[in-house]
Design an enzyme around this catalytic site. Structure first.
Site, PDB file in Angstrom:
ATOM      1  N   GLY A 125     -36.394 -63.220  68.471  1.00 11.62           N
ATOM      2  CA  GLY A 125     -35.931 -62.181  69.693  1.00 11.62           C
ATOM      3  C   GLY A 125     -36.690 -60.652  69.638  1.00 11.62           C
ATOM      4  O   GLY A 125     -35.966 -59.657  69.762  1.00 11.62           O
TER       5      GLY A 125
ATOM      6  N   HIS B 213     -34.516 -49.612  61.447  1.00 12.86           N
ATOM      7  CA  HIS B 213     -34.441 -48.348  62.466  1.00 12.86           C
ATOM      8  C   HIS B 213     -33.192 -47.728  62.494  1.00 12.86           C
ATOM      9  O   HIS B 213     -32.705 -47.118  63.493  1.00 12.86           O
ATOM     10  CB  HIS B 213     -34.731 -49.066  63.960  1.00 12.86           C
TER      11      HIS B 213
ATOM     12  N   CYS C  87     -26.647 -30.902  55.745  1.00 16.41           N
ATOM     13  CA  CYS C  87     -26.823 -31.067  54.483  1.00 16.41           C
ATOM     14  C   CYS C  87     -27.266 -32.660  53.821  1.00 16.41           C
ATOM     15  O   CYS C  87     -27.219 -32.932  52.968  1.00 16.41           O
ATOM     16  CB  CYS C  87     -25.060 -31.265  53.988  1.00 16.41           C
TER      17      CYS C  87
ATOM     18  N   SER D 235     -40.424 -58.430  70.807  1.00 17.32           N
ATOM     19  CA  SER D 235     -41.413 -58.486  71.771  1.00 17.32           C
ATOM     20  C   SER D 235     -42.880 -58.396  70.925  1.00 17.32           C
ATOM     21  O   SER D 235     -43.987 -58.337  71.576  1.00 17.32           O
ATOM     22  CB  SER D 235     -41.345 -57.476  72.803  1.00 17.32           C
TER      23      SER D 235
ATOM     24  N   GLN E 187     -34.496 -54.506  63.229  1.00 15.78           N
ATOM     25  CA  GLN E 187     -34.927 -53.784  64.099  1.00 15.78           C
ATOM     26  C   GLN E 187     -33.899 -53.124  64.817  1.00 15.78           C
ATOM     27  O   GLN E 187     -33.954 -52.004  65.414  1.00 15.78           O
ATOM     28  CB  GLN E 187     -36.022 -53.763  65.220  1.00 15.78           C
TER      29      GLN E 187
ATOM     30  N   ASN F 266     -38.274 -67.222  70.030  1.00 18.74           N
ATOM     31  CA  ASN F 266     -38.250 -66.079  71.071  1.00 18.74           C
ATOM     32  C   ASN F 266     -38.186 -66.723  72.698  1.00 18.74           C
ATOM     33  O   ASN F 266     -38.570 -67.788  72.600  1.00 18.74           O
ATOM     34  CB  ASN F 266     -39.351 -65.430  70.963  1.00 18.74           C
TER      35      ASN F 266
ATOM     36  N   CYS G  83     -26.172 -35.978  58.912  1.00 22.24           N
ATOM     37  CA  CYS G  83     -26.060 -34.330  59.101  1.00 22.24           C
ATOM     38  C   CYS G  83     -27.347 -34.006  58.719  1.00 22.24           C
ATOM     39  O   CYS G  83     -27.895 -33.965  57.610  1.00 22.24           O
ATOM     40  CB  CYS G  83     -24.795 -34.032  58.281  1.00 22.24           C
TER      41      CYS G  83
ATOM     42  N   CYS H 205     -19.735 -30.969  55.259  1.00 21.66           N
ATOM     43  CA  CYS H 205     -20.342 -29.368  55.065  1.00 21.66           C
ATOM     44  C   CYS H 205     -19.638 -28.746  56.098  1.00 21.66           C
ATOM     45  O   CYS H 205     -19.942 -27.604  56.111  1.00 21.66           O
ATOM     46  CB  CYS H 205     -21.914 -29.271  54.883  1.00 21.66           C
TER      47      CYS H 205
END
Ligand code: APR
Length: 227
Positions: free
Chosen positions: A171, A105, A116, A173, A87, A194, A113, A135
């Site tokens: 690690g 993520h 383009c 939540s 993540q 964790n 961009c 571009c």
């Protein structure tokens, strides 16, 4: 044995990168709805760029830790049987030597961009509106998945979770979907590593508590029989 490892901000905490929801987390100092949504980018692009430019500058000053290195060591040993789904938008897994890393993520060191559609490896700022190398348009945004946007490559992730023998979360939540649901998509063994209990700890077959730099190398040693 096929293994899928999900990592969250907690694996990079001991490298000096803030998590999101811990006491000194990013969401303590920033309203996620003002810096991490497409609506926020349309309304206050300078504020959003400043937030990600600061994180990109911070990333250049930190290094992978023992937890990242242990996962790279595991990959070196089991090869394609390991997939790391992160993540995190930092590149500490890759800098530790991991190659089979999927950034669901997005990546802080990538610019996208919106004119383009091209993506570019990017280590500098975006707040000064540099032109797109493809571009020329000043339409670059951070290549990260904001709240309300669809994470990258979910079909492949879902398939890997369906096929894996062991799912490990490190690690995180367990408060953000779809990642928080992965423990339910995995059909076989599950393990959580964790610092604190997460929102999904009770859904795991086993949960171990402690800092990632201790738990992850110990788990990898155990798996590789070198404990
Ligand atoms: N070692 C192991 N775990 C740790 C450590 C550590 N040194 N430090 C913190 N943790 C754990 C915390 O106990 C917590 O459960 O890491 C977790 C961090 O949780 P969050 O800050 O919520 O981060 P994460 O789960 O990655 O957030 C998910 O939310 O804001 C969005 O897109 C963002 O990818 C992010 C997603």
């Amino acid at each position: 044995m096929k293994i899928v490892v999900l990592t969250g901000a907690g694996i990079s905490a001991e490298s000096g990168l803030a998590t999101f929801r811990d006491a000194d987390g990013l969401w303590e100092g920033h309203d996620p709805m003002r810096v991490a949504t497409p609506e926020a980018f349309a309304a206050e692009p300078d504020l959003v760029h400043r937030f990600y430019d600061q994180r990109r500058a911070r990333l250049a000053r930190v290094e992978p830790n023992a937890a990242h290195r242990a996962l790279a060591r595991l990959e070196a040993s089991v090869g394609d049987d390991l997939l790391v789904v992160t993540q995190n938008v930092d590149d500490l897994h890759e800098r530790a030597g991991s190659e089979r890393v999927h950034h669901m993520h997005g990546r802080l060191r990538s610019a996208w961009c919106v004119a383009c559609g091209e993506r570019h490896d990017w280590e500098e700022t975006l707040g000064d509106r540099p032109p797109c190398p493809a571009c020329g348009s000043a339409s670059l945004r951070p290549d990260v998945v904001w709240f309300g946007e669809i994470p990258y490559g979910m079909d492949a992730v879902e398939e890997a979770l369906w096929e894996c023998d062991l799912f490990v979360a490190i690690g995180t939540s367990g408060q953000v979907y779809p990642a928080a649901a992965f423990v339910h998509w995995a059909r076989h063994d599950t393990l959580e590593l964790n610092l604190d209990a997460s929102s999904t700890s009770s859904d795991f077959a086993q949960a171990r508590r402690g800092p990632a730099t201790e738990l992850v190398p110990a788990w990898v040693d155990e798996l590789l029989g070198s404990a």
